[in-house]
Design a protein around this motif. Structure first.
Motif, PDB file in Angstrom:
ATOM      1  N   ALA A  21       0.838  -1.205   0.000  1.00  0.00           N
ATOM      2  CA  ALA A  21       0.000   0.000   0.000  1.00  0.00           C
ATOM      3  C   ALA A  21       0.868   1.248   0.000  1.00  0.00           C
ATOM      4  N   HIS A  22       1.919   1.230   0.786  1.00  0.00           N
ATOM      5  CA  HIS A  22       2.839   2.375   0.842  1.00  0.00           C
ATOM      6  C   HIS A  22       3.510   2.585  -0.513  1.00  0.00           C
ATOM      7  N   ASP A  23       4.004   1.500  -1.102  1.00  0.00           N
ATOM      8  CA  ASP A  23       4.664   1.606  -2.412  1.00  0.00           C
ATOM      9  C   ASP A  23       3.694   2.120  -3.472  1.00  0.00           C
ATOM     10  N   LYS A  24       2.452   1.675  -3.433  1.00  0.00           N
ATOM     11  CA  LYS A  24       1.450   2.125  -4.405  1.00  0.00           C
ATOM     12  C   LYS A  24       1.177   3.615  -4.218  1.00  0.00           C
ATOM     13  N   GLY A  25       1.125   4.067  -2.987  1.00  0.00           N
ATOM     14  CA  GLY A  25       0.904   5.478  -2.706  1.00  0.00           C
ATOM     15  C   GLY A  25       2.043   6.329  -3.215  1.00  0.00           C
ATOM     16  N   GLU A  26       3.272   5.848  -3.056  1.00  0.00           N
ATOM     17  CA  GLU A  26       4.436   6.585  -3.538  1.00  0.00           C
ATOM     18  C   GLU A  26       4.445   6.659  -5.047  1.00  0.00           C
ATOM     19  N   SER A  27       4.139   5.540  -5.704  1.00  0.00           N
ATOM     20  CA  SER A  27       4.217   5.543  -7.172  1.00  0.00           C
ATOM     21  C   SER A  27       3.106   6.385  -7.776  1.00  0.00           C
ATOM     22  N   SER A  28       1.942   6.462  -7.095  1.00  0.00           N
ATOM     23  CA  SER A  28       0.852   7.236  -7.683  1.00  0.00           C
ATOM     24  C   SER A  28       1.031   8.741  -7.462  1.00  0.00           C
ATOM     25  N   THR A  29       1.869   9.131  -6.486  1.00  0.00           N
ATOM     26  CA  THR A  29       2.086  10.553  -6.236  1.00  0.00           C
ATOM     27  C   THR A  29       3.388  11.048  -6.864  1.00  0.00           C
TER      28      THR A  29
END
Length: 71
Positions: free
Chosen positions: A61-69
């Motif tokens: 979830a953290h990695d997905k948040g970083e990649s989407s921002t």
């Protein structure tokens, strides 16, 4: 809703009916962590694999948040 990981239930929607808001999520069969905790302390040999799975889901979830921002 765009996150797809084995350790995270899929989110299909957010709905509102009158004054009640709710999430529409994937049905995951099996015992909940709350059920296990209610029975008493979880032995370390059982707890470690559970918390590794939780950590892997949080990392995804953290990695997905970083990649989407773009961070």
């Amino acid at each position: 809703a765009s996150l797809n990981h084995n350790n995270i239930a899929s989110l299909y929607g957010f709905e509102k009916e009158g004054d009640t808001s709710f999430l529409v999520m994937e049905l995951v069969e099996g015992e909940t962590l709350a059920d296990q905790i209610a029975r008493g302390p979880i032995p370390v040999e059982d707890a470690i694999p559970l918390f590794v799975e939780i950590a892997m889901g949080l990392e995804a979830a953290h990695d997905k948040g970083e990649s989407s921002t773009g961070i």
